[in-house]
Design a protein around this motif. Sequence first.
Motif, PDB file in Angstrom:
ATOM      1  N   MET A  89       0.850  -1.184   0.000  1.00 49.87           N
ATOM      2  CA  MET A  89       0.000   0.000   0.000  1.00 49.87           C
ATOM      3  C   MET A  89       0.889   1.238   0.000  1.00 49.87           C
ATOM      4  N   ARG A  90       0.652   2.125  -0.957  1.00 50.28           N
ATOM      5  CA  ARG A  90       1.391   3.391  -1.041  1.00 50.28           C
ATOM      6  C   ARG A  90       0.555   4.466  -0.355  1.00 50.28           C
ATOM      7  N   LEU A  91       1.142   5.120   0.652  1.00 51.29           N
ATOM      8  CA  LEU A  91       0.479   6.184   1.405  1.00 51.29           C
ATOM      9  C   LEU A  91       1.251   7.471   1.151  1.00 51.29           C
ATOM     10  N   GLN A  92       0.628   8.385   0.418  1.00 49.43           N
ATOM     11  CA  GLN A  92       1.335   9.563  -0.072  1.00 49.43           C
ATOM     12  C   GLN A  92       0.801  10.828   0.579  1.00 49.43           C
ATOM     13  N   VAL A  93       1.731  11.643   1.074  1.00 47.57           N
ATOM     14  CA  VAL A  93       1.365  12.955   1.604  1.00 47.57           C
ATOM     15  C   VAL A  93       0.994  13.849   0.423  1.00 47.57           C
ATOM     16  N   PRO A  94      -0.169  14.494   0.442  1.00 55.29           N
ATOM     17  CA  PRO A  94      -0.544  15.357  -0.684  1.00 55.29           C
ATOM     18  C   PRO A  94       0.446  16.494  -0.893  1.00 55.29           C
ATOM     19  N   GLY A  95       0.595  16.897  -2.150  1.00 55.08           N
ATOM     20  CA  GLY A  95       1.450  18.034  -2.473  1.00 55.08           C
ATOM     21  C   GLY A  95       2.898  17.786  -2.096  1.00 55.08           C
ATOM     22  N   TYR A  96       3.517  18.784  -1.476  1.00 52.08           N
ATOM     23  CA  TYR A  96       4.934  18.710  -1.131  1.00 52.08           C
ATOM     24  C   TYR A  96       5.155  18.809   0.377  1.00 52.08           C
ATOM     25  N   GLU A  97       4.132  18.500   1.145  1.00 45.06           N
ATOM     26  CA  GLU A  97       4.281  18.511   2.600  1.00 45.06           C
ATOM     27  C   GLU A  97       5.073  17.292   3.059  1.00 45.06           C
ATOM     28  N   SER A  98       5.695  17.424   4.229  1.00 39.01           N
ATOM     29  CA  SER A  98       6.347  16.281   4.861  1.00 39.01           C
ATOM     30  C   SER A  98       5.317  15.528   5.703  1.00 39.01           C
ATOM     31  N   ALA A 108       5.510  15.106   8.807  1.00 34.31           N
ATOM     32  CA  ALA A 108       5.317  15.896  10.029  1.00 34.31           C
ATOM     33  C   ALA A 108       4.323  17.038   9.831  1.00 34.31           C
ATOM     34  N   GLN A 109       4.243  17.548   8.599  1.00 34.74           N
ATOM     35  CA  GLN A 109       3.324  18.655   8.308  1.00 34.74           C
ATOM     36  C   GLN A 109       1.935  18.177   7.934  1.00 34.74           C
ATOM     37  N   GLY A 110       1.855  17.083   7.191  1.00 32.58           N
ATOM     38  CA  GLY A 110       0.593  16.648   6.603  1.00 32.58           C
ATOM     39  C   GLY A 110      -0.398  16.129   7.622  1.00 32.58           C
ATOM     40  N   ARG A 111      -1.674  16.153   7.234  1.00 37.59           N
ATOM     41  CA  ARG A 111      -2.735  15.620   8.091  1.00 37.59           C
ATOM     42  C   ARG A 111      -3.581  14.579   7.350  1.00 37.59           C
ATOM     43  N   THR A 112      -3.335  14.407   6.065  1.00 35.79           N
ATOM     44  CA  THR A 112      -4.076  13.410   5.288  1.00 35.79           C
ATOM     45  C   THR A 112      -3.099  12.634   4.420  1.00 35.79           C
ATOM     46  N   LEU A 113      -3.517  11.446   4.003  1.00 33.27           N
ATOM     47  CA  LEU A 113      -2.722  10.593   3.129  1.00 33.27           C
ATOM     48  C   LEU A 113      -3.606  10.041   2.024  1.00 33.27           C
ATOM     49  N   ASN A 114      -3.089   9.998   0.808  1.00 33.67           N
ATOM     50  CA  ASN A 114      -3.777   9.335  -0.301  1.00 33.67           C
ATOM     51  C   ASN A 114      -3.195   7.935  -0.458  1.00 33.67           C
ATOM     52  N   TYR A 115      -4.057   6.929  -0.561  1.00 32.20           N
ATOM     53  CA  TYR A 115      -3.529   5.570  -0.656  1.00 32.20           C
ATOM     54  C   TYR A 115      -3.848   4.942  -2.006  1.00 32.20           C
ATOM     55  N   SER A 116      -2.946   4.076  -2.423  1.00 35.41           N
ATOM     56  CA  SER A 116      -3.140   3.229  -3.598  1.00 35.41           C
ATOM     57  C   SER A 116      -2.336   1.961  -3.354  1.00 35.41           C
ATOM     58  N   PHE A 117      -2.334   1.058  -4.325  1.00 37.79           N
ATOM     59  CA  PHE A 117      -1.620  -0.211  -4.164  1.00 37.79           C
ATOM     60  C   PHE A 117      -0.618  -0.361  -5.296  1.00 37.79           C
ATOM     61  N   SER A 118       0.582  -0.809  -4.947  1.00 41.53           N
ATOM     62  CA  SER A 118       1.630  -0.835  -5.959  1.00 41.53           C
ATOM     63  C   SER A 118       2.645  -1.921  -5.633  1.00 41.53           C
ATOM     64  N   GLY A 119       3.855  -1.726  -6.129  1.00 36.68           N
ATOM     65  CA  GLY A 119       4.915  -2.709  -5.984  1.00 36.68           C
ATOM     66  C   GLY A 119       5.382  -3.142  -7.362  1.00 36.68           C
ATOM     67  N   THR A 120       6.600  -3.642  -7.429  1.00 36.22           N
ATOM     68  CA  THR A 120       7.162  -4.032  -8.725  1.00 36.22           C
ATOM     69  C   THR A 120       6.267  -5.027  -9.454  1.00 36.22           C
ATOM     70  N   LEU A 163       5.221   7.947   1.228  1.00 39.17           N
ATOM     71  CA  LEU A 163       5.950   8.741   0.252  1.00 39.17           C
ATOM     72  C   LEU A 163       5.769  10.227   0.544  1.00 39.17           C
ATOM     73  N   GLU A 164       6.901  10.925   0.692  1.00 43.13           N
ATOM     74  CA  GLU A 164       6.922  12.378   0.808  1.00 43.13           C
ATOM     75  C   GLU A 164       7.561  12.936  -0.463  1.00 43.13           C
ATOM     76  N   ASN A 165       6.834  13.780  -1.178  1.00 44.83           N
ATOM     77  CA  ASN A 165       7.354  14.347  -2.420  1.00 44.83           C
ATOM     78  C   ASN A 165       8.409  15.408  -2.126  1.00 44.83           C
ATOM     79  N   GLY A 166       9.549  15.283  -2.819  1.00 44.21           N
ATOM     80  CA  GLY A 166      10.594  16.285  -2.669  1.00 44.21           C
ATOM     81  C   GLY A 166      10.297  17.517  -3.497  1.00 44.21           C
ATOM     82  N   PHE A 167      11.026  18.549  -3.206  1.00 47.08           N
ATOM     83  CA  PHE A 167      10.904  19.789  -3.981  1.00 47.08           C
ATOM     84  C   PHE A 167      12.242  20.510  -3.931  1.00 47.08           C
ATOM     85  N   GLY A 168      12.722  20.965  -5.094  1.00 48.96           N
ATOM     86  CA  GLY A 168      13.995  21.684  -5.138  1.00 48.96           C
ATOM     87  C   GLY A 168      15.128  20.809  -4.629  1.00 48.96           C
ATOM     88  N   VAL A 169      15.883  21.331  -3.663  1.00 48.49           N
ATOM     89  CA  VAL A 169      17.035  20.589  -3.142  1.00 48.49           C
ATOM     90  C   VAL A 169      16.617  19.493  -2.160  1.00 48.49           C
TER      91      VAL A 169
END
Length: 326
Positions: free
Chosen positions: A1-10, A12-24, A80-86
């Motif tokens: 199960m992939r649990l992703q923080v929306p947008g570019y929040e960490s 620690a910042q986020g309050r919601t997660l979007n889930y889907s299912f994945s893997g190789t 998953l936390e999306n990176g941004f910039g550096v």
Amino acid sequence: MRLQVPGYESLAQGRTLNYSFSGTGVNVTSAVARLGHTGYMISTLPKNPIGDAAMSFIQKLGIVPSYISRNGENLGMYFLENGFGVRPSQVTYCNRQESSFNTATTDNYHFQKIAEEIDVIHFCGITLAMNDQVRSQMKSLAKAVKANGGKVVFDCNYRPSLWGEGGYKKAKSHYEEMLHLSDLVMMNEQDAKYILELKTNKLERKEQLIDLLPIVAQTYQIPVIAGTHRVIDSANFHSLQGFMYKDNSLTFAEPVSFQVLDRIGAGDAYTSGILHGETNGFSPEKTVAFATVAAMLAHTVVGDTPTASENDIFQAMNHASLDLKR
């Protein structure tokens, strides 16, 4: 199960997660299904509503669930936390060893029946990193497929965090066993140098490939080896060059450059492209170009799972217009 923080929040910042299912396994199997093949997945899902949701998701992707058993209560997860910039993107694994797949006994599967019914089977080095029981199941199934005339595909996909301290030494014998069973291997010169401990005095990555892949192919009797080289030009702009070693010759695709929306799963798209080309008798040049563009397109969709059809990939290979399609 992939649990992703929306947008570019960490986290620690986020309050919601979007889930889907994945893997190789999900990514490769669904990708080859999109390319016109029949794709089965061999796994065990928990016998609860989470397993039901995963099964529903898998079937929507066109994966045939005949070889999926239901047992246990847990599903491996990653955040998953999306990176941004550096700041780079970050993946954190959770509950993986306790998952229904990693605790399933061999009795959950019918390896001989599976081996008699399929033509090609794909294994991942991430699976090889799990535990002794899963490793034993993986090798037994690979041997059964080979004995029945099927082809074995193995993606090295080495993950340091999963093997732990001294990981390369722990992994080497298991990787070698799988390589001896494989007809097509996804790897690069880093795998050859660090997992297989092969030596080269070349400094450039391309020169190291030219030096090491023939040794790997000859040592383990592997007909086809393929992989990619990635250059990160900036945080959201990458370049990719695919390669394939076959018939004592190394073929490189033209490098492609692109903006990145979501990087995870792109390697699986490349693998599916190589599988499609080999299955359909494409030339090495066409196969590696097709796979490279498949990987490029996978960077342009949200989520791990590639969505491109054969026509989508051929259009992108032919530099089709980016204008709105009506």
